[in-house]
Write an enzyme that holds these catalytic residues in place. Structure first.
Site, PDB file in Angstrom:
ATOM      1  N   TYR A  62      28.816 119.234  47.842  1.00  0.00           N
ATOM      2  CA  TYR A  62      28.727 117.804  48.145  1.00  0.00           C
ATOM      3  C   TYR A  62      29.532 117.051  47.115  1.00  0.00           C
ATOM      4  CZ  TYR A  62      26.042 116.380  52.126  1.00  0.00           C
ATOM      5  OH  TYR A  62      25.669 116.095  53.400  1.00  0.00           O
ATOM      6  N   GLU A  64      30.460 113.344  47.501  1.00  0.00           N
ATOM      7  CA  GLU A  64      30.650 111.944  47.935  1.00  0.00           C
ATOM      8  C   GLU A  64      31.319 111.162  46.821  1.00  0.00           C
ATOM      9  OE1 GLU A  64      27.077 110.215  49.427  1.00  0.00           O
ATOM     10  OE2 GLU A  64      26.940 111.640  51.068  1.00  0.00           O
ATOM     11  N   ASP A 208      50.181 105.280  63.714  1.00  0.00           N
ATOM     12  CA  ASP A 208      49.387 106.491  63.938  1.00  0.00           C
ATOM     13  C   ASP A 208      50.387 107.626  64.160  1.00  0.00           C
ATOM     14  OD1 ASP A 208      47.965 108.612  64.899  1.00  0.00           O
ATOM     15  OD2 ASP A 208      46.674 107.432  66.225  1.00  0.00           O
ATOM     16  N   THR A 234      47.168 113.426  61.331  1.00  0.00           N
ATOM     17  CA  THR A 234      46.331 114.626  61.382  1.00  0.00           C
ATOM     18  C   THR A 234      47.055 115.729  60.616  1.00  0.00           C
ATOM     19  OG1 THR A 234      47.322 115.210  63.501  1.00  0.00           O
ATOM     20  CG2 THR A 234      45.167 114.144  63.572  1.00  0.00           C
ATOM     21  N   LYS A 237      48.362 119.381  63.428  1.00  0.00           N
ATOM     22  CA  LYS A 237      49.364 119.433  64.502  1.00  0.00           C
ATOM     23  C   LYS A 237      50.682 119.937  63.889  1.00  0.00           C
ATOM     24  CE  LYS A 237      47.173 115.884  67.391  1.00  0.00           C
ATOM     25  NZ  LYS A 237      46.329 114.980  66.591  1.00  0.00           N
ATOM     26  N   ARG A 243      42.330 121.644  60.555  1.00  0.00           N
ATOM     27  CA  ARG A 243      41.948 120.512  61.411  1.00  0.00           C
ATOM     28  C   ARG A 243      41.439 119.385  60.521  1.00  0.00           C
ATOM     29  NH1 ARG A 243      41.582 119.741  66.598  1.00  0.00           N
ATOM     30  NH2 ARG A 243      42.548 121.770  66.744  1.00  0.00           N
TER      31      ARG A 243
HETATM   32  N1  DSN Z   1      43.873 115.250  71.517  1.00  0.00           N
HETATM   33  C1  DSN Z   1      45.101 115.020  70.815  1.00  0.00           C
HETATM   34  C2  DSN Z   1      46.265 115.376  71.646  1.00  0.00           C
HETATM   35  O1  DSN Z   1      46.207 116.398  72.306  1.00  0.00           O
HETATM   36  O2  DSN Z   1      47.274 114.697  71.650  1.00  0.00           O
HETATM   37  C3  DSN Z   1      45.194 113.655  70.282  1.00  0.00           C
HETATM   38  O3  DSN Z   1      44.055 113.379  69.564  1.00  0.00           O
END
Ligand code: DSN
Length: 422
Positions: A62, A64, A208, A234, A237, A243
């Site tokens: 933990y 925080e 974003d 993110t 990707k 993740r």
């Molecule tokens: N679910 C993602 C995508 O496939 O583009 C975006 O959050």
């Protein structure tokens, strides 16, 4: 550290002995990705080093708060992981400030809204139907319920963002924040144009970059950081990490963003994920990653060209990024049917609405194809031509699925995901 040093990290033998049922799930998932082509544009294959950090005892802690300012004792070791991640993120993206605690891209966006807006405030964002994201104002999401989000879209003729429309909407609605970034927009976004519009109406600019952050990290497309007040992203990707999510921002917004992540929208950070993000940022700083990012974009362009040559229509005429959006109406096949037919052939992709789609999201007129995974497997331009032909055969000739499966096997045999190390 020496190899002999005890490390209570991933021990598959122990899991298999204790819980064969769950162990089998893990094995089956590796077999699934090894056995087919993964064309989902938002997925990738994290490296063994990233997976090792994820499967570590850092999951227990933990923490925080932020490094040096925690609400728990014993954080001096995990502090090091977060400091490394923050240093690397700032350096990799040339950002004033980073926050690596968001659990996901949606959490990063929630924090950005929380930092910059009050409930009821107006924002401008890309319509989900035209390639935006749930967190860009969908009525079924916090963003659409708690904020007044005015959507902008793409032109019907060019299928490109209409910057004149964005400016007109901004002048008319005077948003406090403008959001750009998308999940199924294949073309470069003009961040300078968005910056100009945001400045004209005194709005914050949130980029974003969940989908494009890996291409930006590798220098394959221009970075949004010089233009945005806040960049959310993110890590799983194009960046090929664990993740999770992250935020980059100007020094001016650093403390607002940090307080919006913790304690406003999240509690304890996932320190194993933070350590894995540090590993992924380290990987993305290497020259090999720049080559990878360039190959992702080149592969997507070749895949889109191949699909076009075989009679499919890429929305907007092609791609500048890692994905292509394909309009299937000319073939008389729905996105849902195409997704099923490809799955039967060993090709995983997703149905996707296209701009002005007459079909609902459960059916759709399109599919989205992306190249991050196949590029991680080492595939290049010749393989993309074969992938394009495979996708067309799978969709247009479902009766010939056996021969398509053989072709998929040919590609995965020479370019396996997670190659075996015996
Ligand atoms: N679910 C993602 C995508 O496939 O583009 C975006 O959050």
């Amino acid at each position: 550290m020496t190899p002999a040093e005890p490390f209570y990290g991933p021990d598959f033998t122990q899991l298999a002995g204790q819980d064969p049922e769950v162990a089998q799930v893990l094995l089956d998932e590796v077999a699934r990705v090894r056995g087919g082509l993964q064309l989902i544009a938002s997925e990738n294959f994290a490296s063994p080093a990233v997976l090792a950090a994820l499967g570590s005892t850092l999951t227990n802690k933990y923490a925080e708060g932020y490094p040096g300012r925690r609400y728990y004792g014993g954080c001096e070791v995990v502090d090091r992981a977060e400091r490394i991640a923050l240093d690397r993120a700032r350096k990799l993206f040339g950002a004033d400030h980073a926050n690596v605690q968001p659990h996901s891209g949606a959490s990063a966006n929630l924090a950005a809204y929380a930092a910059l807006l009050q409930p009821g405030d107006t924002a401008l964002a890309m319509d989900l139907q035209h390639g935006g994201h749930l967190t860009h104002g969908s009525k079924v999401n916090f963003s659409g319920r708690w904020f007044h989000v005015v959507p902008y879209g793409v032109r019907r003729d060019s299928e490109l963002i209409d910057y004149d429309e964005v400016r007109d909407l901004a002048l008319r609605h005077q948003p406090k924040m403008i959001i750009c970034g998308a999940t199924s927009y294949p073309r470069l976004i003009d961040h300078a144009a968005f910056r100009g519009i945001a400045d004209e109406v005194g709005a914050w600019l949130l980029v974003d970059a969940a989908h494009t952050i890996g291409l930006m990290a590798g220098g394959a497309i221009p970075s949004a950081v010089p233009y945005a007040d806040v960049v959310t992203f993110t890590t799983h990707k194009g960046l090929r990490g664990p993740r999770g999510g992250g935020v980059l921002c100007t020094e001016e917004l650093a403390s607002l963003i940090d307080r919006a992540v913790f304690p406003f929208t999240q509690g304890g950070p996932l320190m194993h994920a933070v350590a894995a993000k540090a590993v992924a940022f380290g990987e993305a700083m290497r020259p090999e990653f720049a080559a990878y990012a360039a190959a992702v974009a080149a592969n997507a362009a070749t895949l889109a060209e191949g699909l076009t040559a075989e009679g499919m229509r890429p929305v907007s005429g092609g791609t500048d990024t890692h994905l292509a959006l394909i309009d299937l109406r000319g073939l008389g096949v729905s996105g849902a049917d195409a997704e099923r037919r490809c799955a039967a052939a060993g090709v995983t992709l997703n149905r996707n609405v296209i701009p002005y789609d007459p079909e609902p999201p459960t059916v759709t007129s399109g599919i989205r194809v992306g190249t991050p995974c196949v590029t991680t497997q080492g595939m290049g331009v010749p393989e993309m031509r074969e992938v394009a032909s495979i996708v067309v055969q799978a969709i247009a000739h479902p009766g010939a699925v056996a021969s398509v499966i053989e072709r998929v096997k040919g590609l995965t045999a020479t370019h396996p995901a997670y190659p075996r190390v015996d």
